[in-house]
Scaffold this motif. Sequence first.
Motif, PDB file in Angstrom:
ATOM      1  N   PHE A 180       0.835  -1.195   0.000  1.00  0.00           N
ATOM      2  CA  PHE A 180       0.000   0.000   0.000  1.00  0.00           C
ATOM      3  C   PHE A 180       0.871   1.246   0.000  1.00  0.00           C
ATOM      4  O   PHE A 180       1.970   1.254   0.557  1.00  0.00           O
ATOM      5  N   LYS A 181       0.362   2.299  -0.608  1.00  0.00           N
ATOM      6  CA  LYS A 181       1.022   3.609  -0.576  1.00  0.00           C
ATOM      7  C   LYS A 181       0.105   4.563   0.176  1.00  0.00           C
ATOM      8  O   LYS A 181      -1.071   4.734  -0.193  1.00  0.00           O
ATOM      9  N   VAL A 182       0.630   5.189   1.220  1.00  0.00           N
ATOM     10  CA  VAL A 182      -0.160   6.143   2.004  1.00  0.00           C
ATOM     11  C   VAL A 182      -0.414   7.385   1.167  1.00  0.00           C
ATOM     12  O   VAL A 182       0.517   7.976   0.614  1.00  0.00           O
ATOM     13  N   GLN A 183      -1.678   7.772   1.066  1.00  0.00           N
ATOM     14  CA  GLN A 183      -2.075   8.958   0.303  1.00  0.00           C
ATOM     15  C   GLN A 183      -2.253  10.178   1.205  1.00  0.00           C
ATOM     16  O   GLN A 183      -1.887  11.281   0.831  1.00  0.00           O
ATOM     17  N   GLU A 184      -2.865   9.935   2.380  1.00  0.00           N
ATOM     18  CA  GLU A 184      -3.158  11.054   3.263  1.00  0.00           C
ATOM     19  C   GLU A 184      -3.356  10.555   4.686  1.00  0.00           C
ATOM     20  O   GLU A 184      -3.797   9.432   4.908  1.00  0.00           O
ATOM     21  N   VAL A 185      -3.011  11.433   5.644  1.00  0.00           N
ATOM     22  CA  VAL A 185      -3.225  11.155   7.063  1.00  0.00           C
ATOM     23  C   VAL A 185      -4.138  12.248   7.599  1.00  0.00           C
ATOM     24  O   VAL A 185      -3.943  13.431   7.309  1.00  0.00           O
ATOM     25  N   PHE A 186      -5.147  11.841   8.370  1.00  0.00           N
ATOM     26  CA  PHE A 186      -6.119  12.776   8.930  1.00  0.00           C
ATOM     27  C   PHE A 186      -6.064  12.733  10.454  1.00  0.00           C
ATOM     28  O   PHE A 186      -5.841  11.677  11.040  1.00  0.00           O
ATOM     29  N   ASN A 187      -6.329  13.869  11.072  1.00  0.00           N
ATOM     30  CA  ASN A 187      -6.464  13.939  12.519  1.00  0.00           C
ATOM     31  C   ASN A 187      -7.933  14.236  12.801  1.00  0.00           C
ATOM     32  O   ASN A 187      -8.451  15.265  12.348  1.00  0.00           O
ATOM     33  N   PHE A 188      -8.605  13.353  13.512  1.00  0.00           N
ATOM     34  CA  PHE A 188     -10.008  13.540  13.833  1.00  0.00           C
ATOM     35  C   PHE A 188     -10.153  13.920  15.308  1.00  0.00           C
ATOM     36  O   PHE A 188     -10.026  13.077  16.192  1.00  0.00           O
ATOM     37  N   ASP A 189     -10.373  15.190  15.558  1.00  0.00           N
ATOM     38  CA  ASP A 189     -10.639  15.727  16.898  1.00  0.00           C
ATOM     39  C   ASP A 189      -9.561  15.410  17.928  1.00  0.00           C
ATOM     40  O   ASP A 189      -9.840  15.404  19.118  1.00  0.00           O
ATOM     41  N   GLY A 190      -8.362  15.101  17.500  1.00  0.00           N
ATOM     42  CA  GLY A 190      -7.287  14.837  18.436  1.00  0.00           C
ATOM     43  C   GLY A 190      -7.402  13.527  19.183  1.00  0.00           C
ATOM     44  O   GLY A 190      -6.543  13.179  19.984  1.00  0.00           O
ATOM     45  N   THR A 191      -8.465  12.754  18.910  1.00  0.00           N
ATOM     46  CA  THR A 191      -8.648  11.481  19.605  1.00  0.00           C
ATOM     47  C   THR A 191      -8.417  10.287  18.692  1.00  0.00           C
ATOM     48  O   THR A 191      -8.188   9.188  19.166  1.00  0.00           O
ATOM     49  N   SER A 192      -8.505  10.519  17.399  1.00  0.00           N
ATOM     50  CA  SER A 192      -8.342   9.447  16.413  1.00  0.00           C
ATOM     51  C   SER A 192      -7.599   9.981  15.203  1.00  0.00           C
ATOM     52  O   SER A 192      -7.603  11.177  14.937  1.00  0.00           O
ATOM     53  N   TYR A 193      -6.970   9.052  14.475  1.00  0.00           N
ATOM     54  CA  TYR A 193      -6.351   9.428  13.213  1.00  0.00           C
ATOM     55  C   TYR A 193      -6.856   8.483  12.130  1.00  0.00           C
ATOM     56  O   TYR A 193      -7.283   7.357  12.406  1.00  0.00           O
ATOM     57  N   GLY A 194      -6.814   8.975  10.929  1.00  0.00           N
ATOM     58  CA  GLY A 194      -7.189   8.155   9.786  1.00  0.00           C
ATOM     59  C   GLY A 194      -6.062   8.139   8.787  1.00  0.00           C
ATOM     60  O   GLY A 194      -5.330   9.124   8.646  1.00  0.00           O
ATOM     61  N   ILE A 195      -5.902   7.014   8.136  1.00  0.00           N
ATOM     62  CA  ILE A 195      -4.902   6.888   7.083  1.00  0.00           C
ATOM     63  C   ILE A 195      -5.604   6.353   5.846  1.00  0.00           C
ATOM     64  O   ILE A 195      -6.292   5.334   5.916  1.00  0.00           O
ATOM     65  N   LEU A 196      -5.441   7.060   4.741  1.00  0.00           N
ATOM     66  CA  LEU A 196      -5.968   6.612   3.467  1.00  0.00           C
ATOM     67  C   LEU A 196      -4.797   6.111   2.632  1.00  0.00           C
ATOM     68  O   LEU A 196      -3.829   6.837   2.419  1.00  0.00           O
ATOM     69  N   ALA A 197      -4.883   4.862   2.193  1.00  0.00           N
ATOM     70  CA  ALA A 197      -3.811   4.242   1.412  1.00  0.00           C
ATOM     71  C   ALA A 197      -4.398   3.641   0.139  1.00  0.00           C
ATOM     72  O   ALA A 197      -5.576   3.296   0.094  1.00  0.00           O
ATOM     73  N   THR A 198      -3.553   3.511  -0.868  1.00  0.00           N
ATOM     74  CA  THR A 198      -3.954   2.920  -2.140  1.00  0.00           C
ATOM     75  C   THR A 198      -3.143   1.663  -2.393  1.00  0.00           C
ATOM     76  O   THR A 198      -1.946   1.623  -2.124  1.00  0.00           O
ATOM     77  N   LYS A 199      -3.815   0.648  -2.920  1.00  0.00           N
ATOM     78  CA  LYS A 199      -3.119  -0.588  -3.303  1.00  0.00           C
ATOM     79  C   LYS A 199      -2.248  -0.293  -4.517  1.00  0.00           C
ATOM     80  O   LYS A 199      -2.712   0.256  -5.514  1.00  0.00           O
ATOM     81  N   ILE A 200      -0.954  -0.669  -4.405  1.00  0.00           N
ATOM     82  CA  ILE A 200      -0.043  -0.432  -5.537  1.00  0.00           C
ATOM     83  C   ILE A 200       0.378  -1.741  -6.164  1.00  0.00           C
ATOM     84  O   ILE A 200       0.138  -2.796  -5.667  1.00  0.00           O
TER      85      ILE A 200
END
Length: 190
Positions: A170-190
């Motif tokens: 996977f290649k990480v596309q973007e990292v998100f911070n959700f309200d300082g309590t959670s994070y999200g990572i969006l990745a694409t299959k390469i």
Amino acid sequence: MEHKLNIESSVTHQNDLIKLEASPFEILMKFGVSEEDVVADIGCGRGNFTIPLGKIINRNKIYALDNSEKMLDEVDKRATFSELNNIITIKTDHNNLKLESSSITFAIACNVIHEVEDKQAFLDEINRMLKDNGKLALLNHSIQCEEHQIKAKDLISIEVIKELLAMTGFKVQEVFNFDGTSYGILATKI
């Protein structure tokens, strides 16, 4: 891998639904879910993301995957109540998610990876199910959360997740911070 969250507690259940129903749509939009996607909600739990997915995507299927019959029964009840007929619940095994190879375009796993013993095998299984250039959205707690029974030992850093994703194609596309309590990572299959 049994769920750490206690579904028997109706008070926690109601609070969890009230708290999360307002934010899943926003989170899913940030991750870029589209009406064209075929989605697997991996470790769907009670369907806090499955039901909003069913409302966003009305032409394709949403696969609600979990290893708990109780959780899947809850998703079925909520889907029926919401008059959604595009949600398919599937009982899974540890690292056998029971979908065909290259059968989905988007996978989401919300607060699941910390419960998985072999994280690399788990991500390999998701990779197998995704079509080329398919997307994986991981949402994880970044702090302890008593309500969701997340302890410090359960927390996984963004750096560790990025390394695991790179090792499993996977290649990480973007990292998100959700309200300082959670994070999200969006990745694409390469």
